[in-house]
Scaffold this active site. Structure first.
Site, PDB file in Angstrom:
ATOM      1  N   ASP A 120       0.856  -1.127   0.050  1.00  0.00           N
ATOM      2  CA  ASP A 120       0.023   0.167   0.122  1.00  0.00           C
ATOM      3  C   ASP A 120       0.976   1.262  -0.094  1.00  0.00           C
ATOM      4  O   ASP A 120       0.848   2.176  -1.023  1.00  0.00           O
ATOM      5  CB  ASP A 120      -0.928   0.047   1.233  1.00  0.00           C
ATOM      6  CG  ASP A 120      -1.935  -0.998   1.263  1.00  0.00           C
ATOM      7  OD1 ASP A 120      -2.068  -1.788   0.103  1.00  0.00           O
ATOM      8  OD2 ASP A 120      -2.378  -1.388   2.325  1.00  0.00           O
ATOM      9  N   GLU A 180       0.853  -5.932  -5.457  1.00  0.00           N
ATOM     10  CA  GLU A 180       0.247  -4.994  -6.575  1.00  0.00           C
ATOM     11  C   GLU A 180       1.518  -4.094  -7.249  1.00  0.00           C
ATOM     12  O   GLU A 180       1.475  -4.123  -8.475  1.00  0.00           O
ATOM     13  CB  GLU A 180      -0.717  -3.905  -6.136  1.00  0.00           C
ATOM     14  CG  GLU A 180      -1.027  -2.813  -7.041  1.00  0.00           C
ATOM     15  CD  GLU A 180      -2.557  -2.051  -6.617  1.00  0.00           C
ATOM     16  OE1 GLU A 180      -2.637  -0.902  -7.200  1.00  0.00           O
ATOM     17  OE2 GLU A 180      -3.323  -2.881  -5.879  1.00  0.00           O
TER      18      GLU A 180
END
Length: 361
Positions: free
Chosen positions: A20, A257
């Protein structure tokens, strides 16, 4: 295209594995390089010590949660991945004479709902943010999404990259016919099968710090050599150096990600270990991406790619012959190159955010 300077607040909660904060730091740095000023609010900034040791001009990192004092919201407020800002902050947003553009920057997915949900408005009828609009912004892989993070200078930097010089800076020199593989993974029961495959050909395995290094050391021992495979343990790398690691490799095994996106910009064959979700939603996400990535690929490539990725993610049993990485790698480069070219034809995430903020709706 240039945009007037606006003041951005980006809120981020670090859930685990620092993915994140990795995405949010790249976004903040990219926005600042395009003339914007950014406050990045983090509940754990520790990863920035190695991820971004030099910081970035125009980016101010702030601790969250904190007592906000007299701080006022800027022109744009981004809540990354649904981490709603503090209630007091929402109240100040609602009281602002010109309300900020409030954006929920969602997780990356290739699923069809992304195109339907991108740039949807969510009016707030109650609570501390009553009267405001929240907009949902979805990164993605198609022209009907918000695109992917890509710095304007990225392709030029990659074109000038010298693999041998970078490896030499790590104290490494390739032997004849040796191929380079990067390993960045979560705990993975399929790792022994991967190593069994890699030993069959000359291979330099570059192992990232953390879970990958711990598992490789347990399997290979202290000398980190097995057959024709030699492993090298890397220190924690800054984001620019991690990009160069991916550029230096012939095959990249990535996770989560941020590294997943950077592997695609590297334009090299890659295998993605998706973040495990207990409701098995990760399996659907993996298949959705493969459907896009392999569209138009011949069955001789599409079939082994699906088998390999599913086995690496524990979504099917290992094939009888093992992971069969080397035969697959020989034909996978063309697809990776074409996919990168396709993505480069789309607008990048920061550019699309800037255009959206200039004219929401």
């Amino acid at each position: 295209m240039t945009h007037p300077t606006k003041h951005w607040d980006v809120f981020c909660r670090v859930i685990d594995n620092f993915g994140d904060v990795g995405v949010c730091w790249r976004l903040a740095r990219d926005l600042s390089s395009r003339g914007q000023t950014v406050r990045l609010w983090l509940d754990d900034r520790s990863a920035l010590a190695w991820m971004a040791p030099e910081g970035a001009s125009g980016v101010e990192v702030r601790d969250w949660p904190v007592t906000l004092g007299d701080e006022q919201p800027g022109d744009v407020v981004i809540e990354a991945f649904g981490c709603e800002p503090p209630e007091a902050w929402l109240q100040r947003m609602a009281r602002r004479e010109t309300p900020p553009v409030w954006i929920n920057l969602e997780y990356l997915s290739a699923e069809p709902y992304v195109e339907r949900s991108h740039r949807l408005r969510s009016p707030q009828f109650s609570g501390p943010a009553a009267g405001l609009d929240k907009w949902f912004f979805y990164p993605g892989f198609t022209a009907r999404t918000g695109g992917l993070l890509r710095e304007p200078e990225l392709t030029a930097q990659q074109a000038e990259f010298d693999r041998r010089a970078w490896l030499a800076a790590q104290g490494l020199r390739l032997v004849p016919d040796e191929r380079v593989v990067t390993l960045f993974c979560y705990d993975n029961p399929a790792l022994p099968a991967l190593l069994d495959e890699l030993v069959e050909q000359p291979c330099l395995l570059l192992v990232t710090a953390g879970a990958a290094a711990r598992q490789v050391q347990a399997l290979m021992g202290t000398d980190l050599r097995q057959g024709r495979l030699r492993a090298h343990l890397l220190p924690l790398l800054s984001q620019p150096e991690f990009d160069r690691l991916l550029w230096a490799s012939d095959l990249n095994l990535v996770r989560g990600e941020d590294s997943f996106v950077r592997a695609q910009w590297a334009g090299k064959p890659f295998i993605w270990q998706i973040y495990l979700q207990h409701d098995a939603a990760h399996a659907t996400k993996l298949e959705a991406f493969l459907d896009l990535y392999l569209a138009g690929a011949p069955p001789s490539l599409a079939t082994p790619t699906r088998v390999l990725w599913r086995a690496w993610n524990g979504l099917q049993a290992l094939p009888p012959g093992g992971l069969q990485v080397w035969p697959w790698l020989d034909q996978a480069q063309e697809t990776a190159t074409l996919w990168r070219k396709q993505l480069l034809n789309q607008g990048d995430l920061s550019g699309q955010l800037l255009s959206f903020v200039a004219n929401p709706g």
